[in-house]
Design a protein around this motif. Structure first.
Motif, PDB file in Angstrom:
ATOM      1  N   LEU A  29       0.912  -1.488   0.050  1.00 60.13           N
ATOM      2  CA  LEU A  29       0.102   0.231   0.059  1.00 60.13           C
ATOM      3  C   LEU A  29       0.954   1.184  -0.097  1.00 60.13           C
ATOM      4  CD1 LEU A  29      -2.601  -0.726   1.921  1.00 60.13           C
ATOM      5  CD2 LEU A  29      -3.285  -0.642  -0.326  1.00 60.13           C
ATOM      6  N   ILE A  30       0.505   2.026  -0.926  1.00 58.94           N
ATOM      7  CA  ILE A  30       1.349   3.351  -0.861  1.00 58.94           C
ATOM      8  C   ILE A  30       0.214   4.358  -0.550  1.00 58.94           C
ATOM      9  CG2 ILE A  30       2.431   4.602  -2.702  1.00 58.94           C
ATOM     10  CD1 ILE A  30       3.530   2.914  -2.107  1.00 58.94           C
ATOM     11  N   GLN A  31       0.629   5.458   0.218  1.00 59.59           N
ATOM     12  CA  GLN A  31      -0.422   6.442   1.129  1.00 59.59           C
ATOM     13  C   GLN A  31       0.237   7.652   0.669  1.00 59.59           C
ATOM     14  OE1 GLN A  31      -2.062   5.814   4.784  1.00 59.59           O
ATOM     15  NE2 GLN A  31      -0.815   3.535   4.527  1.00 59.59           N
ATOM     16  N   ALA A  32       1.093   7.937  -0.182  1.00 55.32           N
ATOM     17  CA  ALA A  32       1.460   9.418  -0.525  1.00 55.32           C
ATOM     18  C   ALA A  32       2.924   9.384  -1.426  1.00 55.32           C
ATOM     19  CB  ALA A  32       2.332  10.185   0.797  1.00 55.32           C
ATOM     20  N   VAL A  33       2.876  10.912  -1.947  1.00 51.11           N
ATOM     21  CA  VAL A  33       3.479  11.002  -3.244  1.00 51.11           C
ATOM     22  C   VAL A  33       5.033  11.644  -2.285  1.00 51.11           C
ATOM     23  CG1 VAL A  33       4.464  12.155  -4.933  1.00 51.11           C
ATOM     24  CG2 VAL A  33       2.046  10.719  -4.989  1.00 51.11           C
ATOM     25  N   GLY A  34       6.261  11.844  -3.277  1.00 52.99           N
ATOM     26  CA  GLY A  34       7.187  12.712  -2.003  1.00 52.99           C
ATOM     27  C   GLY A  34       8.402  12.303  -3.248  1.00 52.99           C
ATOM     28  N   SER A  35       9.567  13.216  -2.908  1.00 50.57           N
ATOM     29  CA  SER A  35      11.457  13.336  -3.795  1.00 50.57           C
ATOM     30  C   SER A  35      11.307  12.305  -3.097  1.00 50.57           C
ATOM     31  CB  SER A  35      11.459  14.400  -3.133  1.00 50.57           C
ATOM     32  OG  SER A  35      11.644  14.658  -2.469  1.00 50.57           O
ATOM     33  N   LEU A  36      12.229  11.721  -4.379  1.00 50.04           N
ATOM     34  CA  LEU A  36      12.900  10.579  -3.780  1.00 50.04           C
ATOM     35  C   LEU A  36      13.896  11.009  -2.128  1.00 50.04           C
ATOM     36  CD1 LEU A  36      15.166   9.543  -7.124  1.00 50.04           C
ATOM     37  CD2 LEU A  36      13.664   8.100  -5.882  1.00 50.04           C
ATOM     38  N   HIS A  38      13.391  12.625   0.227  1.00 50.22           N
ATOM     39  CA  HIS A  38      12.548  12.831   1.286  1.00 50.22           C
ATOM     40  C   HIS A  38      11.086  11.473   1.267  1.00 50.22           C
ATOM     41  CE1 HIS A  38      14.283  16.729   0.702  1.00 50.22           C
ATOM     42  NE2 HIS A  38      14.276  16.954   2.445  1.00 50.22           N
ATOM     43  N   ALA A  39      10.230  10.784   0.260  1.00 50.34           N
ATOM     44  CA  ALA A  39       9.443   9.837   0.465  1.00 50.34           C
ATOM     45  C   ALA A  39      10.197   8.325   1.770  1.00 50.34           C
ATOM     46  CB  ALA A  39       9.389   9.050  -0.301  1.00 50.34           C
ATOM     47  N   GLY A  40       8.992   8.271   2.229  1.00 52.95           N
ATOM     48  CA  GLY A  40       9.208   7.353   3.144  1.00 52.95           C
ATOM     49  C   GLY A  40       8.690   5.755   2.749  1.00 52.95           C
ATOM     50  N   PRO A  41       8.648   4.799   3.589  1.00 58.68           N
ATOM     51  CA  PRO A  41       8.144   3.672   3.140  1.00 58.68           C
ATOM     52  C   PRO A  41       7.045   3.564   2.357  1.00 58.68           C
ATOM     53  CG  PRO A  41       9.005   3.731   5.391  1.00 58.68           C
ATOM     54  CD  PRO A  41       9.027   5.095   5.179  1.00 58.68           C
ATOM     55  N   ASP A  42       5.973   4.462   3.042  1.00 61.60           N
ATOM     56  CA  ASP A  42       4.639   4.147   2.522  1.00 61.60           C
ATOM     57  C   ASP A  42       4.527   5.271   1.511  1.00 61.60           C
ATOM     58  OD1 ASP A  42       4.898   6.786   3.733  1.00 61.60           O
ATOM     59  OD2 ASP A  42       2.697   7.090   4.517  1.00 61.60           O
ATOM     60  N   LYS A  57      20.182   5.762  -2.254  1.00 65.36           N
ATOM     61  CA  LYS A  57      19.865   5.881  -0.799  1.00 65.36           C
ATOM     62  C   LYS A  57      18.538   6.587  -0.453  1.00 65.36           C
ATOM     63  CE  LYS A  57      24.006   8.505  -0.759  1.00 65.36           C
ATOM     64  NZ  LYS A  57      24.113   8.999  -0.491  1.00 65.36           N
ATOM     65  N   THR A  58      17.306   6.619  -1.192  1.00 61.08           N
ATOM     66  CA  THR A  58      15.706   6.765  -1.103  1.00 61.08           C
ATOM     67  C   THR A  58      15.009   5.580   0.031  1.00 61.08           C
ATOM     68  OG1 THR A  58      13.826   7.529  -2.082  1.00 61.08           O
ATOM     69  CG2 THR A  58      14.444   5.282  -3.166  1.00 61.08           C
ATOM     70  N   ARG A  59      14.120   5.923   0.835  1.00 59.22           N
ATOM     71  CA  ARG A  59      13.399   4.777   1.846  1.00 59.22           C
ATOM     72  C   ARG A  59      11.936   4.421   1.054  1.00 59.22           C
ATOM     73  NH1 ARG A  59      12.350   8.082   6.533  1.00 59.22           N
ATOM     74  NH2 ARG A  59      11.280   6.572   7.008  1.00 59.22           N
ATOM     75  N   ALA A  60      11.762   5.086  -0.030  1.00 56.06           N
ATOM     76  CA  ALA A  60      10.042   4.763  -1.034  1.00 56.06           C
ATOM     77  C   ALA A  60       9.895   3.686  -1.174  1.00 56.06           C
ATOM     78  CB  ALA A  60      10.648   5.680  -1.930  1.00 56.06           C
ATOM     79  N   GLY A  61       8.732   3.348  -0.962  1.00 60.20           N
ATOM     80  CA  GLY A  61       7.589   2.304  -1.067  1.00 60.20           C
ATOM     81  C   GLY A  61       7.678   1.666  -1.704  1.00 60.20           C
ATOM     82  N   VAL A  62       7.991   2.616  -3.204  1.00 60.65           N
ATOM     83  CA  VAL A  62       8.124   2.241  -4.436  1.00 60.65           C
ATOM     84  C   VAL A  62       8.489   3.332  -5.272  1.00 60.65           C
ATOM     85  CG1 VAL A  62       6.179   2.217  -5.127  1.00 60.65           C
ATOM     86  CG2 VAL A  62       6.923   0.912  -6.022  1.00 60.65           C
ATOM     87  N   VAL A  63       9.426   3.512  -6.586  1.00 60.96           N
ATOM     88  CA  VAL A  63      10.225   3.796  -7.377  1.00 60.96           C
ATOM     89  C   VAL A  63       9.554   3.875  -9.004  1.00 60.96           C
ATOM     90  CG1 VAL A  63      12.145   5.494  -7.982  1.00 60.96           C
ATOM     91  CG2 VAL A  63      11.874   4.506  -6.017  1.00 60.96           C
ATOM     92  N   LEU A  64       8.680   5.111  -9.549  1.00 59.63           N
ATOM     93  CA  LEU A  64       9.029   4.469 -11.001  1.00 59.63           C
ATOM     94  C   LEU A  64      10.259   5.030 -11.097  1.00 59.63           C
ATOM     95  CD1 LEU A  64       5.650   7.200 -11.142  1.00 59.63           C
ATOM     96  CD2 LEU A  64       5.579   4.496 -11.045  1.00 59.63           C
ATOM     97  N   VAL A  65      10.727   3.712 -12.113  1.00 61.34           N
ATOM     98  CA  VAL A  65      11.840   4.103 -12.371  1.00 61.34           C
ATOM     99  C   VAL A  65      12.212   3.216 -14.751  1.00 61.34           C
ATOM    100  CG1 VAL A  65      13.157   4.107 -10.947  1.00 61.34           C
ATOM    101  CG2 VAL A  65      12.715   1.087 -12.068  1.00 61.34           C
ATOM    102  N   THR A  66      12.808   3.424 -14.937  1.00 63.11           N
ATOM    103  CA  THR A  66      13.399   2.748 -16.332  1.00 63.11           C
ATOM    104  C   THR A  66      13.598   1.174 -15.991  1.00 63.11           C
ATOM    105  OG1 THR A  66      15.766   3.212 -16.147  1.00 63.11           O
ATOM    106  CG2 THR A  66      14.144   4.707 -17.138  1.00 63.11           C
ATOM    107  N   ALA A  67      13.551   0.531 -16.853  1.00 62.29           N
ATOM    108  CA  ALA A  67      14.198  -0.958 -16.475  1.00 62.29           C
ATOM    109  C   ALA A  67      15.714  -0.895 -15.907  1.00 62.29           C
ATOM    110  CB  ALA A  67      13.963  -2.144 -17.967  1.00 62.29           C
ATOM    111  N   GLN A  68      16.065  -0.960 -16.343  1.00 64.80           N
ATOM    112  CA  GLN A  68      17.824  -0.518 -16.674  1.00 64.80           C
ATOM    113  C   GLN A  68      18.165   0.673 -15.131  1.00 64.80           C
ATOM    114  OE1 GLN A  68      20.008   2.528 -19.177  1.00 64.80           O
ATOM    115  NE2 GLN A  68      22.026   2.505 -17.892  1.00 64.80           N
TER     116      GLN A  68
END
Length: 79
Positions: A29-36, A38-42, A57-68
């Protein structure tokens, strides 16, 4: 700082919105949007060219990225 979403979304729901593929737990579950930086696990964030060191180093729960970048970062991602 992260911005709260109107409701929690699963990673799978978010992937459908952007026509992406989930790498990791689709029911997380994702509950917020943030920068790499400052984003937390949610929170969801996105990778932008030139922010490579922050990706590792990000703590983001999920990151939109390219496959590479997903292969390099090893984070739960939407590719």
């Amino acid at each position: 700082m992260s911005t709260q979403l109107d409701r929690p979304y699963t990673v799978s729901e978010l992937a459908k919105m952007v026509q992406g593929v989930v790498v990791g737990a689709p029911d997380y579950l994702i509950q917020a949007v943030g920068s790499l930086a400052h984003a937390g696990p949610d929170a969801i964030s996105f990778y932008e060219e030139g922010s490579g060191s922050v990706l590792s180093k990000t703590r983001a729960g999920v990151v939109l990225v390219t496959a590479q970048r997903q292969a390099e970062g090893g984070h739960q991602a939407i590719v």
